[in-house]
Motif scaffolding. Structure first.
Motif, PDB file in Angstrom:
ATOM      1  N   GLU A 182      -1.408 -13.521 -14.585  1.00 36.34           N
ATOM      2  CA  GLU A 182      -1.695 -13.795 -13.176  1.00 36.34           C
ATOM      3  C   GLU A 182      -1.771 -12.520 -12.352  1.00 36.34           C
ATOM      4  O   GLU A 182      -2.656 -12.364 -11.508  1.00 36.34           O
ATOM      5  CB  GLU A 182      -0.659 -14.747 -12.600  1.00 36.34           C
ATOM      6  CG  GLU A 182      -0.776 -16.149 -13.147  1.00 36.34           C
ATOM      7  CD  GLU A 182       0.371 -17.046 -12.728  1.00 36.34           C
ATOM      8  OE1 GLU A 182       1.286 -16.582 -12.017  1.00 36.34           O
ATOM      9  OE2 GLU A 182       0.358 -18.226 -13.136  1.00 36.34           O
ATOM     10  N   LEU A 183      -0.857 -11.609 -12.583  1.00 40.19           N
ATOM     11  CA  LEU A 183      -0.845 -10.357 -11.837  1.00 40.19           C
ATOM     12  C   LEU A 183      -2.090  -9.528 -12.124  1.00 40.19           C
ATOM     13  O   LEU A 183      -2.771  -9.061 -11.195  1.00 40.19           O
ATOM     14  CB  LEU A 183       0.411  -9.543 -12.176  1.00 40.19           C
ATOM     15  CG  LEU A 183       0.512  -8.180 -11.488  1.00 40.19           C
ATOM     16  CD1 LEU A 183       0.697  -8.353  -9.994  1.00 40.19           C
ATOM     17  CD2 LEU A 183       1.639  -7.372 -12.088  1.00 40.19           C
ATOM     18  N   GLU A 206       2.145   1.666 -11.548  1.00 37.02           N
ATOM     19  CA  GLU A 206       3.557   1.876 -11.867  1.00 37.02           C
ATOM     20  C   GLU A 206       4.387   0.596 -11.770  1.00 37.02           C
ATOM     21  O   GLU A 206       5.454   0.511 -12.362  1.00 37.02           O
ATOM     22  CB  GLU A 206       4.131   2.945 -10.947  1.00 37.02           C
ATOM     23  CG  GLU A 206       3.514   4.306 -11.217  1.00 37.02           C
ATOM     24  CD  GLU A 206       3.952   5.366 -10.224  1.00 37.02           C
ATOM     25  OE1 GLU A 206       4.694   5.055  -9.269  1.00 37.02           O
ATOM     26  OE2 GLU A 206       3.522   6.519 -10.404  1.00 37.02           O
ATOM     27  N   ARG A 207       3.900  -0.381 -11.030  1.00 39.71           N
ATOM     28  CA  ARG A 207       4.656  -1.621 -10.846  1.00 39.71           C
ATOM     29  C   ARG A 207       4.039  -2.730 -11.702  1.00 39.71           C
ATOM     30  O   ARG A 207       3.063  -3.365 -11.331  1.00 39.71           O
ATOM     31  CB  ARG A 207       4.670  -2.034  -9.375  1.00 39.71           C
ATOM     32  CG  ARG A 207       5.617  -3.196  -9.109  1.00 39.71           C
ATOM     33  CD  ARG A 207       5.666  -3.592  -7.658  1.00 39.71           C
ATOM     34  NE  ARG A 207       4.365  -4.001  -7.146  1.00 39.71           N
ATOM     35  CZ  ARG A 207       3.682  -3.354  -6.210  1.00 39.71           C
ATOM     36  NH1 ARG A 207       4.168  -2.266  -5.655  1.00 39.71           N
ATOM     37  NH2 ARG A 207       2.504  -3.777  -5.804  1.00 39.71           N
ATOM     38  N   GLU A 248       1.886  -8.000  -3.647  1.00 36.62           N
ATOM     39  CA  GLU A 248       0.510  -7.831  -4.119  1.00 36.62           C
ATOM     40  C   GLU A 248      -0.505  -8.284  -3.067  1.00 36.62           C
ATOM     41  O   GLU A 248      -1.500  -7.603  -2.838  1.00 36.62           O
ATOM     42  CB  GLU A 248       0.283  -8.626  -5.410  1.00 36.62           C
ATOM     43  CG  GLU A 248       1.057  -8.120  -6.581  1.00 36.62           C
ATOM     44  CD  GLU A 248       0.558  -6.787  -7.108  1.00 36.62           C
ATOM     45  OE1 GLU A 248      -0.659  -6.567  -7.169  1.00 36.62           O
ATOM     46  OE2 GLU A 248       1.419  -5.967  -7.461  1.00 36.62           O
ATOM     47  N   LEU A 249      -0.229  -9.416  -2.465  1.00 39.73           N
ATOM     48  CA  LEU A 249      -1.151  -9.938  -1.462  1.00 39.73           C
ATOM     49  C   LEU A 249      -1.237  -8.994  -0.260  1.00 39.73           C
ATOM     50  O   LEU A 249      -2.334  -8.688   0.223  1.00 39.73           O
ATOM     51  CB  LEU A 249      -0.721 -11.335  -1.023  1.00 39.73           C
ATOM     52  CG  LEU A 249      -1.626 -12.029  -0.028  1.00 39.73           C
ATOM     53  CD1 LEU A 249      -3.036 -12.169  -0.586  1.00 39.73           C
ATOM     54  CD2 LEU A 249      -1.056 -13.384   0.334  1.00 39.73           C
ATOM     55  N   THR A 285      -2.073   3.026  -3.190  1.00 40.51           N
ATOM     56  CA  THR A 285      -1.859   1.634  -3.588  1.00 40.51           C
ATOM     57  C   THR A 285      -2.168   1.438  -5.060  1.00 40.51           C
ATOM     58  O   THR A 285      -1.424   0.760  -5.771  1.00 40.51           O
ATOM     59  CB  THR A 285      -2.728   0.688  -2.735  1.00 40.51           C
ATOM     60  OG1 THR A 285      -2.402   0.888  -1.366  1.00 40.51           O
ATOM     61  CG2 THR A 285      -2.490  -0.761  -3.114  1.00 40.51           C
ATOM     62  N   ILE A 286      -3.236   2.049  -5.533  1.00 40.27           N
ATOM     63  CA  ILE A 286      -3.611   1.905  -6.937  1.00 40.27           C
ATOM     64  C   ILE A 286      -2.544   2.515  -7.838  1.00 40.27           C
ATOM     65  O   ILE A 286      -2.189   1.947  -8.879  1.00 40.27           O
ATOM     66  CB  ILE A 286      -4.988   2.545  -7.204  1.00 40.27           C
ATOM     67  CG1 ILE A 286      -6.064   1.890  -6.340  1.00 40.27           C
ATOM     68  CG2 ILE A 286      -5.340   2.476  -8.681  1.00 40.27           C
ATOM     69  CD1 ILE A 286      -6.175   0.392  -6.490  1.00 40.27           C
TER      70      ILE A 286
END
Length: 84
Positions: free
Chosen positions: A48-49, A34-35, A2-3, A28-29
């Motif tokens: 948090e995500l 999807e993730r 993510e970072l 990326t979006i």
């Protein structure tokens, strides 16, 4: 992951500001959409995500206040993803 992807998003927006173009953020979006965490993960993992992703969207829109085309594209993208 993510970072790293967040840094790539910010870098892409910076490049688009320099070239006065709309950034290509769709890949990326889409990966973010999807993730997601596993269904059995604790709610804190989800929180948090998703909080991080919202923070990145806000950073992107706030840093591009003087670029109306870029700001509008990011706002539309962010609103669509937040509602999803």
């Amino acid at each position: 992951v993510e970072l790293h992807e967040s840094v790539l998003l910010l870098d892409e927006v910076q490049k688009s500001v320099r070239h006065n173009s709309v950034p290509e953020l769709k890949n990326t979006i889409t990966a973010w959409r999807e993730r997601l965490p596993n269904k059995w993960d604790e709610i804190t993992v989800w929180y948090e995500l998703l909080t991080w992703r919202i923070h990145v969207f806000k950073m992107l829109t706030e840093t591009n206040q003087n670029q109306p085309d870029i700001k509008q594209a990011l706002l539309q993208l962010g609103q669509h993803e937040e509602s999803w």
